[in-house]
Design an enzyme around this catalytic site. Structure first.
Site, mmCIF file in Angstrom:
data_model
loop_
_atom_site.group_PDB
_atom_site.id
_atom_site.type_symbol
_atom_site.label_atom_id
_atom_site.label_comp_id
_atom_site.label_asym_id
_atom_site.label_seq_id
_atom_site.Cartn_x
_atom_site.Cartn_y
_atom_site.Cartn_z
ATOM 1 C CE1 TYR A 191 -15.811 113.405 110.730
ATOM 2 C CE2 TYR A 191 -15.091 115.484 109.778
ATOM 3 C CZ TYR A 191 -15.581 114.764 110.840
ATOM 4 O OH TYR A 191 -15.873 115.407 112.028
ATOM 5 C CE1 TYR A 243 -17.510 115.120 119.761
ATOM 6 C CE2 TYR A 243 -19.184 116.794 120.070
ATOM 7 C CZ TYR A 243 -18.611 115.822 119.305
ATOM 8 O OH TYR A 243 -19.135 115.533 118.081
ATOM 9 C CB VAL A 261 -21.513 121.792 115.073
ATOM 10 C CG1 VAL A 261 -20.449 121.663 116.125
ATOM 11 C CG2 VAL A 261 -21.065 121.253 113.746
HETATM 12 O O1 DON Z 1 -15.781 117.993 111.667
HETATM 13 C C1 DON Z 1 -16.469 118.916 112.086
HETATM 14 O O2 DON Z 1 -15.996 119.853 112.712
HETATM 15 C C2 DON Z 1 -17.958 118.861 111.811
HETATM 16 N N1 DON Z 1 -18.210 118.283 110.530
HETATM 17 C C3 DON Z 1 -18.661 118.039 112.848
HETATM 18 C C4 DON Z 1 -18.401 118.497 114.267
HETATM 19 C C5 DON Z 1 -19.535 118.293 115.184
HETATM 20 O O3 DON Z 1 -20.656 118.108 114.795
HETATM 21 C C6 DON Z 1 -19.243 118.469 116.629
HETATM 22 N N2 DON Z 1 -20.430 118.260 117.425
HETATM 23 N N3 DON Z 1 -21.069 118.835 118.192
#
Ligand code: DON
Length: 309
Positions: A191, A243, A261
């Site tokens: 992941y 989200y 993010v």
């Molecule tokens: O798992 C995480 O927190 C990050 N690798 C991905 C989270 C993410 O991109 C949320 N989106 N806006």
């Protein structure tokens, strides 16, 4: 210059003075080093025209946008049986929230919140070592974008591996409910690498083009998924891709889209184009602030909202 090129350049120029607004994600330490003033837009139409503005050729960390690609890959391997492992409803909560997971016995609401994406990655890992699964994801994304130089940013992957405590909590929680087939550290190893894929706006828009063209990549002629599956992935992006900001994004932009993010957003205008924007400053929901504004302006100027012009 086509009209669309002018629109893309106009939007870029209009938002340029606002570069640096929002908060760059720093809970993944390596992401905090990114220049907050980066801003790129790429629009690739279903007939293959490419319109770029700003930093559209610079690779950035795609983070949660990767969840669209692993979902597509996992659906190809497991078909509709995937939905026994993850739901299809908006969560109304932050991407890394844990509260719902306890109430709902470890079954994540949708494939785009972290818990749901971890469940999907667990399915991609079936029958593979983590290294093989990462290789398969990278090859799949290269195939979608038809570009061989897409790579995983190992520094970003390591950074999240060292600090992704919430994801470890989510994965261990799911494992405790018997919802993961593999140990949490193996699933998360995959992941974190998928999230650390580095792609430019242009590459991302190319990779998402099959979703704008009924499941077939018009640049390569490859049928990636069926018409029906493309429509369904778009539906999930529209309802869950941002989200707890998904409703507001649908209201303002009206396009299926997935944020990350790293500050990227991949948006799909069905039958028209695939669009990628990048600006690292995030809003309160963890979605790109300027990127959302750019897409709102683009939808308004083109009439591409799925809800009508
Ligand atoms: O798992 C995480 O927190 C990050 N690798 C991905 C989270 C993410 O991109 C949320 N989106 N806006």
């Amino acid at each position: 210059m086509t009209d669309l090129q002018a629109i893309v350049e106009d939007i870029h120029a209009a938002l340029l003075p606002r570069r640096g607004e929002g908060r760059v994600a720093d809970y993944i330490p390596q992401l905090a080093h990114v220049d907050a003033r980066r801003f790129g837009i790429a629009v690739v139409t279903v007939d293959g025209a490419v319109h770029l503005a700003g930093d559209a050729e610079e690779p950035f960390s795609i983070q949660s946008i990767s969840k669209v690609f692993t979902l597509t890959l996992a659906l190809g391997k497991h078909g509709e049986a995937l939905w026994k492992r993850v739901g299809r409803e908006p969560s109304g909560l932050a991407f890394d929230s844990i509260v719902q997971l306890e109430r709902e016995e470890g079954l994540p609401r949708n494939p785009f919140i972290n818990a749901g994406a971890i469940a999907v990655t667990d399915l991609v890992l079936a029958g593979h070592t983590p290294k093989e699964a990462i290789g398969e994801i990278v090859r799949f994304v290269r195939y979608l974008a038809d570009e061989d130089d897409i790579i995983v940013d190992q520094a970003v992957a390591r950074s999240e591996q060292a600090t992704g405590f919430r994801n470890f909590a989510l994965a261990n929680f799911m494992r405790a409910f018997g919802r993961l087939d593999h140990p949490a550290e193996l699933v998360l190893g995959v992941y974190f690498h998928q999230c650390a894929l580095a792609m430019s706006c242009r590459q991302l828009a190319r990779a998402g083009l099959f979703l704008a063209a009924n499941g077939r990549n018009p640049l390569t002629g490859h049928r990636v998924v069926s018409h029906l599956r493309a429509r369904r992935i778009n539906a999930l992006m529209l309802t869950c891709g941002h989200y707890d900001g998904s409703g507001d994004f649908a209201y303002r932009v009206g396009l299926p889209a997935k944020s990350g993010v790293g500050g990227g957003i991949l948006a799909v205008a069905p039958g028209k184009a695939s669009i990628a924007v990048w600006s690292p400053g995030l809003n309160e929901n963890g979605n790109s602030l300027l990127g959302s504004l750019a897409l709102e302006m683009l939808a308004a100027r083109t009439g591409w909202s799925v809800f009508g012009a």
